[in-house]
Write a protein that holds these residues in place. Structure first.
Motif, PDB file in Angstrom:
ATOM      1  N   LEU A 225      52.679  33.428  56.360  1.00 58.12           N
ATOM      2  CA  LEU A 225      53.118  32.289  56.206  1.00 58.12           C
ATOM      3  C   LEU A 225      51.961  31.227  55.419  1.00 58.12           C
ATOM      4  CD1 LEU A 225      55.173  31.425  59.245  1.00 58.12           C
ATOM      5  CD2 LEU A 225      55.873  31.770  56.883  1.00 58.12           C
ATOM      6  N   ALA A 226      50.891  31.438  55.624  1.00 59.48           N
ATOM      7  CA  ALA A 226      49.466  30.743  55.300  1.00 59.48           C
ATOM      8  C   ALA A 226      49.249  30.957  53.839  1.00 59.48           C
ATOM      9  CB  ALA A 226      48.287  30.618  56.287  1.00 59.48           C
ATOM     10  N   ALA A 227      49.846  32.206  53.339  1.00 56.51           N
ATOM     11  CA  ALA A 227      49.351  32.775  52.047  1.00 56.51           C
ATOM     12  C   ALA A 227      49.960  31.904  50.992  1.00 56.51           C
ATOM     13  CB  ALA A 227      49.789  34.096  52.025  1.00 56.51           C
ATOM     14  N   ALA A 228      49.246  31.593  50.060  1.00 57.42           N
ATOM     15  CA  ALA A 228      49.728  31.207  48.600  1.00 57.42           C
ATOM     16  C   ALA A 228      50.629  32.005  48.178  1.00 57.42           C
ATOM     17  CB  ALA A 228      48.663  30.939  47.692  1.00 57.42           C
ATOM     18  N   PRO A 229      51.739  31.564  47.249  1.00 53.32           N
ATOM     19  CA  PRO A 229      52.851  32.554  46.695  1.00 53.32           C
ATOM     20  C   PRO A 229      52.353  33.816  46.001  1.00 53.32           C
ATOM     21  CG  PRO A 229      53.630  30.561  46.471  1.00 53.32           C
ATOM     22  CD  PRO A 229      52.035  30.127  47.033  1.00 53.32           C
ATOM     23  N   GLU A 230      51.283  33.684  45.307  1.00 55.67           N
ATOM     24  CA  GLU A 230      50.650  34.739  44.630  1.00 55.67           C
ATOM     25  C   GLU A 230      49.668  35.535  45.526  1.00 55.67           C
ATOM     26  OE1 GLU A 230      47.870  30.829  44.341  1.00 55.67           O
ATOM     27  OE2 GLU A 230      49.837  31.265  43.837  1.00 55.67           O
ATOM     28  N   GLN A 231      49.328  35.052  46.560  1.00 55.96           N
ATOM     29  CA  GLN A 231      48.773  36.138  47.650  1.00 55.96           C
ATOM     30  C   GLN A 231      49.678  36.961  48.353  1.00 55.96           C
ATOM     31  OE1 GLN A 231      46.585  32.780  49.583  1.00 55.96           O
ATOM     32  NE2 GLN A 231      44.522  33.213  48.412  1.00 55.96           N
ATOM     33  N   ALA A 232      50.854  36.518  48.622  1.00 61.11           N
ATOM     34  CA  ALA A 232      51.730  36.847  49.503  1.00 61.11           C
ATOM     35  C   ALA A 232      52.058  38.299  49.411  1.00 61.11           C
ATOM     36  CB  ALA A 232      53.221  36.408  49.447  1.00 61.11           C
ATOM     37  N   GLU A 233      51.973  39.070  48.104  1.00 58.97           N
ATOM     38  CA  GLU A 233      52.131  40.449  47.904  1.00 58.97           C
ATOM     39  C   GLU A 233      50.924  41.353  48.662  1.00 58.97           C
ATOM     40  OE1 GLU A 233      52.997  43.668  44.444  1.00 58.97           O
ATOM     41  OE2 GLU A 233      52.882  41.506  44.085  1.00 58.97           O
ATOM     42  N   ALA A 234      49.967  40.661  48.418  1.00 62.39           N
ATOM     43  CA  ALA A 234      48.627  41.229  48.859  1.00 62.39           C
ATOM     44  C   ALA A 234      48.802  41.405  50.585  1.00 62.39           C
ATOM     45  CB  ALA A 234      47.237  40.683  48.444  1.00 62.39           C
ATOM     46  N   VAL A 235      48.886  40.336  51.123  1.00 64.80           N
ATOM     47  CA  VAL A 235      49.180  40.168  52.442  1.00 64.80           C
ATOM     48  C   VAL A 235      50.279  41.260  52.974  1.00 64.80           C
ATOM     49  CG1 VAL A 235      49.959  38.626  54.342  1.00 64.80           C
ATOM     50  CG2 VAL A 235      48.401  37.961  52.784  1.00 64.80           C
ATOM     51  N   LEU A 236      51.404  41.303  52.359  1.00 61.34           N
ATOM     52  CA  LEU A 236      52.294  42.456  52.568  1.00 61.34           C
ATOM     53  C   LEU A 236      51.899  43.767  52.695  1.00 61.34           C
ATOM     54  CD1 LEU A 236      55.543  40.646  50.935  1.00 61.34           C
ATOM     55  CD2 LEU A 236      55.066  40.819  53.467  1.00 61.34           C
TER      56      LEU A 236
ATOM     57  N   ARG B 137      48.759  44.858  52.620  1.00 60.74           N
ATOM     58  CA  ARG B 137      47.577  45.075  53.544  1.00 60.74           C
ATOM     59  C   ARG B 137      48.390  45.381  54.982  1.00 60.74           C
ATOM     60  NH1 ARG B 137      44.493  43.247  57.703  1.00 60.74           N
ATOM     61  NH2 ARG B 137      45.175  41.191  57.589  1.00 60.74           N
ATOM     62  N   TRP B 138      49.313  44.654  55.357  1.00 62.26           N
ATOM     63  CA  TRP B 138      49.834  44.584  56.727  1.00 62.26           C
ATOM     64  C   TRP B 138      50.667  45.851  56.692  1.00 62.26           C
ATOM     65  CZ3 TRP B 138      48.443  42.969  61.270  1.00 62.26           C
ATOM     66  CH2 TRP B 138      47.613  41.826  61.406  1.00 62.26           C
ATOM     67  N   TRP B 139      51.415  46.093  55.407  1.00 65.29           N
ATOM     68  CA  TRP B 139      52.260  47.523  55.635  1.00 65.29           C
ATOM     69  C   TRP B 139      51.163  48.501  56.126  1.00 65.29           C
ATOM     70  CZ3 TRP B 139      51.956  51.659  52.484  1.00 65.29           C
ATOM     71  CH2 TRP B 139      52.978  52.687  52.529  1.00 65.29           C
TER      72      TRP B 139
ATOM     73  N   ALA C 187      58.979  42.074  54.693  1.00 60.11           N
ATOM     74  CA  ALA C 187      58.199  41.528  55.960  1.00 60.11           C
ATOM     75  C   ALA C 187      58.787  41.986  57.323  1.00 60.11           C
ATOM     76  CB  ALA C 187      58.213  39.950  55.889  1.00 60.11           C
ATOM     77  N   ASP C 188      60.191  41.982  57.284  1.00 59.21           N
ATOM     78  CA  ASP C 188      61.058  42.400  58.676  1.00 59.21           C
ATOM     79  C   ASP C 188      60.525  43.694  59.130  1.00 59.21           C
ATOM     80  OD1 ASP C 188      62.313  40.107  58.809  1.00 59.21           O
ATOM     81  OD2 ASP C 188      64.143  41.019  57.577  1.00 59.21           O
ATOM     82  N   GLY C 189      60.454  44.646  58.255  1.00 59.98           N
ATOM     83  CA  GLY C 189      60.090  46.172  58.296  1.00 59.98           C
ATOM     84  C   GLY C 189      58.615  46.059  58.985  1.00 59.98           C
ATOM     85  N   ILE C 190      57.618  45.322  58.487  1.00 60.72           N
ATOM     86  CA  ILE C 190      56.247  45.249  58.816  1.00 60.72           C
ATOM     87  C   ILE C 190      56.249  44.675  60.161  1.00 60.72           C
ATOM     88  CG2 ILE C 190      54.079  44.418  58.283  1.00 60.72           C
ATOM     89  CD1 ILE C 190      55.066  44.590  55.487  1.00 60.72           C
ATOM     90  N   ALA C 191      57.056  43.567  60.410  1.00 63.33           N
ATOM     91  CA  ALA C 191      56.924  42.985  61.886  1.00 63.33           C
ATOM     92  C   ALA C 191      57.234  43.686  62.926  1.00 63.33           C
ATOM     93  CB  ALA C 191      57.441  41.670  61.720  1.00 63.33           C
TER      94      ALA C 191
END
Length: 96
Positions: free
Chosen positions: A38-49, A51-53, A18-22
């Motif tokens: 922050l809005a992602a459910a725990p099981e969705q956090a990896e997918a969010v990271l 995509r944003w990476w 998250a820090d590197g992406i931000a």
């Protein structure tokens, strides 16, 4: 045989956290990333990271402006799906 990036980058230009992406994103996009994470459910956090990476890697690509310009001008070389599948078959890679 495995697929290799066209322009290898060792280590990654953007750390896969998250820090590197931000740090790689600018202002409003950084805030959008944090809101989505922050809005992602725990099981969705990896997918969010992930995509944003990918977004951050594109944003920091040294050839990004040239590629964008070529795409907008219609001069970006492209490959059709049929050819991409054929290449994967020739390389012995799975096609799903």
């Amino acid at each position: 045989m495995s697929a290799q990036p066209i322009h290898p980058h060792e280590p990654d230009r953007v750390p896969r956290n998250a820090d590197g992406i931000a740090a790689a994103l600018d202002g409003e996009r950084r805030m959008e990333f944090y809101r989505e994470l922050l809005a992602a459910a725990p099981e969705q956090a990896e997918a969010v990271l992930h995509r944003w990476w990918c977004e951050a890697m594109l944003d920091t690509d040294p050839a990004g402006d040239r590629l964008t310009e070529a795409a907008l001008n219609g001069t970006l070389p492209t490959t059709g799906v049929t050819e991409a599948i054929a290449r994967r078959h020739r390389a012995g890679l799975p096609v799903e």
